[in-house]
Design a protein around this motif. Structure first.
Motif, PDB file in Angstrom:
ATOM      1  N   GLN A  34       1.062  -0.864  -0.009  1.00  0.00           N
ATOM      2  CA  GLN A  34       0.284  -0.626   0.051  1.00  0.00           C
ATOM      3  C   GLN A  34       0.897   1.108  -0.397  1.00  0.00           C
ATOM      4  O   GLN A  34       1.449   1.792   1.349  1.00  0.00           O
ATOM      5  N   LEU A  35       0.886   2.011  -0.508  1.00  0.00           N
ATOM      6  CA  LEU A  35       1.382   3.289  -1.364  1.00  0.00           C
ATOM      7  C   LEU A  35       1.846   3.968   0.327  1.00  0.00           C
ATOM      8  O   LEU A  35       2.676   3.913   0.251  1.00  0.00           O
ATOM      9  N   GLY A  36       0.545   4.453   0.957  1.00  0.00           N
ATOM     10  CA  GLY A  36       0.472   5.085   2.101  1.00  0.00           C
ATOM     11  C   GLY A  36       0.685   4.486   3.520  1.00  0.00           C
ATOM     12  O   GLY A  36       1.714   4.866   4.207  1.00  0.00           O
ATOM     13  N   GLU A  37       0.759   3.650   3.282  1.00  0.00           N
ATOM     14  CA  GLU A  37       0.311   2.803   4.748  1.00  0.00           C
ATOM     15  C   GLU A  37       2.370   2.595   4.968  1.00  0.00           C
ATOM     16  O   GLU A  37       2.431   2.242   5.844  1.00  0.00           O
ATOM     17  N   GLY A  40       4.769   5.003   2.927  1.00  0.00           N
ATOM     18  CA  GLY A  40       5.382   6.021   3.553  1.00  0.00           C
ATOM     19  C   GLY A  40       4.562   7.329   2.407  1.00  0.00           C
ATOM     20  O   GLY A  40       4.959   8.367   2.232  1.00  0.00           O
ATOM     21  N   ALA A  41       4.025   7.060   1.299  1.00  0.00           N
ATOM     22  CA  ALA A  41       3.970   8.318   0.025  1.00  0.00           C
ATOM     23  C   ALA A  41       3.279   8.817   0.453  1.00  0.00           C
ATOM     24  O   ALA A  41       1.813   8.373   1.423  1.00  0.00           O
ATOM     25  N   GLU A  42       3.069   9.996   0.257  1.00  0.00           N
ATOM     26  CA  GLU A  42       2.328  11.371   0.681  1.00  0.00           C
ATOM     27  C   GLU A  42       1.716  12.303  -1.044  1.00  0.00           C
ATOM     28  O   GLU A  42       2.184  11.610  -2.051  1.00  0.00           O
ATOM     29  N   VAL A  47       1.229  12.439  -7.274  1.00  0.00           N
ATOM     30  CA  VAL A  47       0.941  12.920  -8.085  1.00  0.00           C
ATOM     31  C   VAL A  47       2.155  12.552  -8.722  1.00  0.00           C
ATOM     32  O   VAL A  47       1.557  12.939 -10.253  1.00  0.00           O
ATOM     33  N   ASP A  48       3.405  12.872  -8.910  1.00  0.00           N
ATOM     34  CA  ASP A  48       4.677  12.845  -9.184  1.00  0.00           C
ATOM     35  C   ASP A  48       4.610  10.884 -10.110  1.00  0.00           C
ATOM     36  O   ASP A  48       4.678  11.293 -11.130  1.00  0.00           O
ATOM     37  N   PHE A 114      -7.854   7.498   0.183  1.00  0.00           N
ATOM     38  CA  PHE A 114      -8.660   6.165  -0.508  1.00  0.00           C
ATOM     39  C   PHE A 114      -7.360   5.842  -1.326  1.00  0.00           C
ATOM     40  O   PHE A 114      -6.628   4.375  -1.503  1.00  0.00           O
ATOM     41  N   GLU A 115      -6.603   7.095  -1.949  1.00  0.00           N
ATOM     42  CA  GLU A 115      -5.271   6.550  -2.635  1.00  0.00           C
ATOM     43  C   GLU A 115      -4.094   6.022  -1.534  1.00  0.00           C
ATOM     44  O   GLU A 115      -3.317   5.118  -2.135  1.00  0.00           O
ATOM     45  N   THR A 116      -3.842   6.495  -0.597  1.00  0.00           N
ATOM     46  CA  THR A 116      -3.437   5.478   0.210  1.00  0.00           C
ATOM     47  C   THR A 116      -3.839   4.346   0.289  1.00  0.00           C
ATOM     48  O   THR A 116      -1.672   2.733   0.668  1.00  0.00           O
TER      49      THR A 116
END
Length: 190
Positions: A34-37, A40-42, A47-48, A114-116
Motif C-alpha cells: 500500500q503506497l501510503g501505509e 509512506g507515500a504522501e 501526483v509525481d 483511498f489513494e493511500t
C-alpha cells in the motif's frame, strides 16, 4: 498499432517508478504494497507517480475524487454518509479496487484517502483499462496503422485522421454505468 504490454511489464515499470519517486529500494515495492501505509507515500508523491505513469503510457488518469464521481453516477444510491462509507459504498469500492484488501473497504470507514490504499497492482489495473479502451483501427479507413501523437490521441498513418482515446474519466464513467446496471439497490444489499 496495438502493442501488447503484459501485466508483468506494466507492474515492473510501476514498481520502478514508485521506488524512484519514494527514493526507496526496488525490493521494498511489492505488488501489494500500500503506497501510503506500507511505503509512506504522501500526496505529492501520488501526483509525481501519476504524472510519470501518464507520461510513460501516454494516457490520462481520472484527476478528481473517484468516490465523488461514482456517487454522481450511482445516484440516488449513497456511497458515503457523514464522511463514512455506506454498505453500498463499500461494495462499490471493493468492486472498483479488487486488488485492495476488502477489510480496508468496509462500511463505516472514512470515505476519504483511498489513494493511500493504492498498490502497484492498482496502477496496473487502471493502465490496462485505459490501454484496452484505445481503438484498434481507424474509424474512417479501418487501418490498424495508428500512432500515439499525444496523450489520449492517436493518428492514423494511412488517412491522417486524429482519433481521441477514452480518458480515465470516460473509463470510470463506463465502469460506473455497467455497475449501476448490475448491482442491486443499496436497500437490497445485506
Amino acid at each position: 498499432m496495438r502493442t501488447i504490454t503484459s501485466d508483468q511489464q506494466i507492474l515492473d515499470r510501476v514498481q520502478r517508478i514508485i521506488a524512484e519517486v519514494l527514493r526507496i529500494p526496488l525490493d521494498q515495492v511489492t505488488p501489494d504494497s500500500q503506497l501510503g501505509e506500507n511505503l509512506g507515500a504522501e500526496s505529492l508523491d501520488f501526483v509525481d507517480i501519476q504524472f510519470r505513469l501518464e507520461t510513460d503510457y501516454e494516457v490520462e488518469f481520472y484527476q478528481d475524487i473517484i468516490l465523488d464521481k461514482l456517487t454522481e453516477l450511482l445516484t440516488p444510491q449513497k456511497l458515503e454518509e457523514n464522511n463514512k462509507l455506506t454498505q453500498f459504498g463499500a461494495v462499490v469500492l471493493r468492486l472498483r479496487m479488487p486488488e485492495v484488501d476488502p477489510i480496508r473497504l468496509q462500511e463505516g470507514l472514512p470515505a476519504v484517502g483511498f489513494e493511500t490504499l493504492y498498490t502497484p497492482r492498482t496502477w496496473v489495473r487502471v493502465i490496462k483499462e485505459l490501454l484496452s479502451a484505445r481503438p484498434e483501427e481507424c474509424p474512417n479507413c479501418q487501418s490498424d496503422q495508428l500512432r500515439i501523437t499525444k496523450p489520449s490521441v492517436l493518428s492514423c498513418q494511412k488517412c491522417r485522421t486524429e482519433i481521441r482515446c477514452p480518458t480515465g474519466e470516460e473509463c470510470l464513467e463506463a465502469w460506473g454505468k455497467s455497475v449501476a446496471e448490475s448491482l442491486p439497490r443499496a436497500t437490497e444489499i445485506k
